[in-house]
Scaffold this motif. Sequence first.
Motif, PDB file in Angstrom:
ATOM      1  N   PRO A 160       0.867  -1.259   0.045  1.00  0.00           N
ATOM      2  CA  PRO A 160      -0.296  -0.102  -0.108  1.00  0.00           C
ATOM      3  C   PRO A 160       0.777   1.334  -0.034  1.00  0.00           C
ATOM      4  CG  PRO A 160      -0.847  -1.529   1.556  1.00  0.00           C
ATOM      5  CD  PRO A 160       0.437  -1.963   1.050  1.00  0.00           C
ATOM      6  N   THR A 217      -8.402 -10.114   3.878  1.00  0.00           N
ATOM      7  CA  THR A 217      -8.767  -9.545   2.651  1.00  0.00           C
ATOM      8  C   THR A 217      -9.526  -8.192   2.578  1.00  0.00           C
ATOM      9  OG1 THR A 217     -10.577 -10.842   2.423  1.00  0.00           O
ATOM     10  CG2 THR A 217      -8.763 -11.405   1.241  1.00  0.00           C
ATOM     11  N   TRP A 218      -9.449  -7.541   3.822  1.00  0.00           N
ATOM     12  CA  TRP A 218     -10.272  -6.577   4.050  1.00  0.00           C
ATOM     13  C   TRP A 218     -10.056  -5.138   3.215  1.00  0.00           C
ATOM     14  CZ3 TRP A 218      -8.542  -1.463   5.393  1.00  0.00           C
ATOM     15  CH2 TRP A 218      -7.479  -1.670   5.613  1.00  0.00           C
ATOM     16  N   ASP A 219      -8.989  -5.149   2.956  1.00  0.00           N
ATOM     17  CA  ASP A 219      -8.716  -3.879   1.673  1.00  0.00           C
ATOM     18  C   ASP A 219      -9.299  -4.215   0.640  1.00  0.00           C
ATOM     19  OD1 ASP A 219      -7.012  -5.996   1.245  1.00  0.00           O
ATOM     20  OD2 ASP A 219      -5.387  -4.751   0.649  1.00  0.00           O
ATOM     21  N   LEU A 272     -13.026  -3.521   0.996  1.00  0.00           N
ATOM     22  CA  LEU A 272     -13.281  -2.265   0.942  1.00  0.00           C
ATOM     23  C   LEU A 272     -13.358  -1.461  -0.301  1.00  0.00           C
ATOM     24  CD1 LEU A 272     -13.457   0.222   3.185  1.00  0.00           C
ATOM     25  CD2 LEU A 272     -11.027   0.755   2.836  1.00  0.00           C
ATOM     26  N   ILE A 273     -12.284  -1.874  -1.196  1.00  0.00           N
ATOM     27  CA  ILE A 273     -12.088  -1.127  -2.514  1.00  0.00           C
ATOM     28  C   ILE A 273     -13.441  -1.381  -3.353  1.00  0.00           C
ATOM     29  CG2 ILE A 273     -10.940  -1.390  -4.661  1.00  0.00           C
ATOM     30  CD1 ILE A 273      -8.432  -1.363  -3.020  1.00  0.00           C
ATOM     31  N   MET A 292      -8.017   2.812  -7.462  1.00  0.00           N
ATOM     32  CA  MET A 292      -8.057   1.666  -6.671  1.00  0.00           C
ATOM     33  C   MET A 292      -8.091   0.349  -7.169  1.00  0.00           C
ATOM     34  SD  MET A 292     -10.865   2.930  -3.884  1.00  0.00           S
ATOM     35  CE  MET A 292     -12.094   3.536  -5.105  1.00  0.00           C
ATOM     36  N   TYR A 300      -4.592  -0.730  -7.757  1.00  0.00           N
ATOM     37  CA  TYR A 300      -4.180  -1.272  -6.546  1.00  0.00           C
ATOM     38  C   TYR A 300      -4.766  -2.695  -6.565  1.00  0.00           C
ATOM     39  CZ  TYR A 300      -3.746  -2.264  -1.669  1.00  0.00           C
ATOM     40  OH  TYR A 300      -3.446  -2.965  -0.339  1.00  0.00           O
TER      41      TYR A 300
END
Lengths: 121, 286
Positions: free
Chosen positions: A3, B138-140, B143-144, B248, B251
């Motif tokens: 990140p 895998t929360w990111d 979230l995305i 995002m 990412y």
Amino acid sequence: MDPVIALYTVLLAVALGLSGFVRGDARRRGRGLLLAAALAGFMLVAATSALVNVTSITGMILTALAVLFAAQSATTAFSLLWREVCCEPLARKTLIPPESAHPHTVAPAASPNPTEHEPRP
Amino acid sequence: MNVGMQIDFIGWFALIAILVAVHGLSGQQKSGRAPWPKAAVGLLILAMAMMLGSVLWTSDGSNTLLACIMILLGMAAAPLSARKQGRPPAGGERAEIEPDGGQDSILSGLALITIGGGVSVALLGLTGWVETDHEAYTWDLRLIAVISLFIGIWTFAAGLMLWLRLNDYLPKSTPTRTQQRVVIAVLILALGLGALAVIYPAYASILMGLMVLLALELGALSALSIAITSATRVLGRHLGMIGAAIAMLGYVQTSLFLLALGGLIVAGAVHYLRGRVDFYQMKTPR
């Protein structure tokens, strides 16, 4: 993906874009928006990459529709940008001579004499 | 989530091409004209073709045909929707700056772009949600996915409402103060529901359904609660949101190219929102 690297890249790109767009002519801000729309058309690349890598049937249907709409918006953005670019020389040709030939048509409205109607004490 | 993207070698070349094109379109000479705008647009299209080609080339070939068909269908749908504004796309340069509806035409085109981009972002977010397993680490990604869905639906609804308003399908409405307060309240509620869906994925379908409904309402409200003269500000804001969604997605797909491109779009939208709008297409010849 790390990140921190992602955040760094985004910040660098925003700074680069801001400094690049600021140099542009202030009268061409509309073109800047169209340019941003054309760049947003590159979402087609992301959607296509998601489509060719997706595994489930549901994901395939969803990403196929996403590719369809992304292609539509990208094509519209490019055609609008192209039209704006093509309009520029003609707009300059037709806009600048009337202003220089008849300056009195816009001059009174643009710069009224502020002392003319000033109330005297 | 199995959405990898191994194209950053090509991506750097495409990014260089895009930066050169941005310079060519927004750079300034002494006469006030951009250096070579047509070549810059060509360079943009070349970069797009390069990226698409590399994505399709590096895939395993199972969905390549479907992707090509969908791209061609979308490209075929775009001129139809642009021609609807009553102006032929290849109608000669003289006809393109005619005063009748020049502003409405370009604003309608921008609204169409936000509609298509919004639907696309929302579908990609939904795909991300479907393809992600609901583990804690895998929360990111979740979230995305939720943010992409929210941004996409909001952008779609706002673009649709603006398009309907610009084409006189809706009655004239005057924005009131209450509408803007309701917009803020709905925004906070939708964000809260989205955060709950990320934290508790077990109840996510109900929460995300509610969030999508609220995002639809939010888009309609935010497009209806402004005067039509400031429609370009809403469009610019939503283009910036699409840029954020692209960053995002970059990412998620581990693509530095998409990250940088999203940043560029956000910068363009921010720069645009600080000033006043002017299009050459909107100017009347006399």
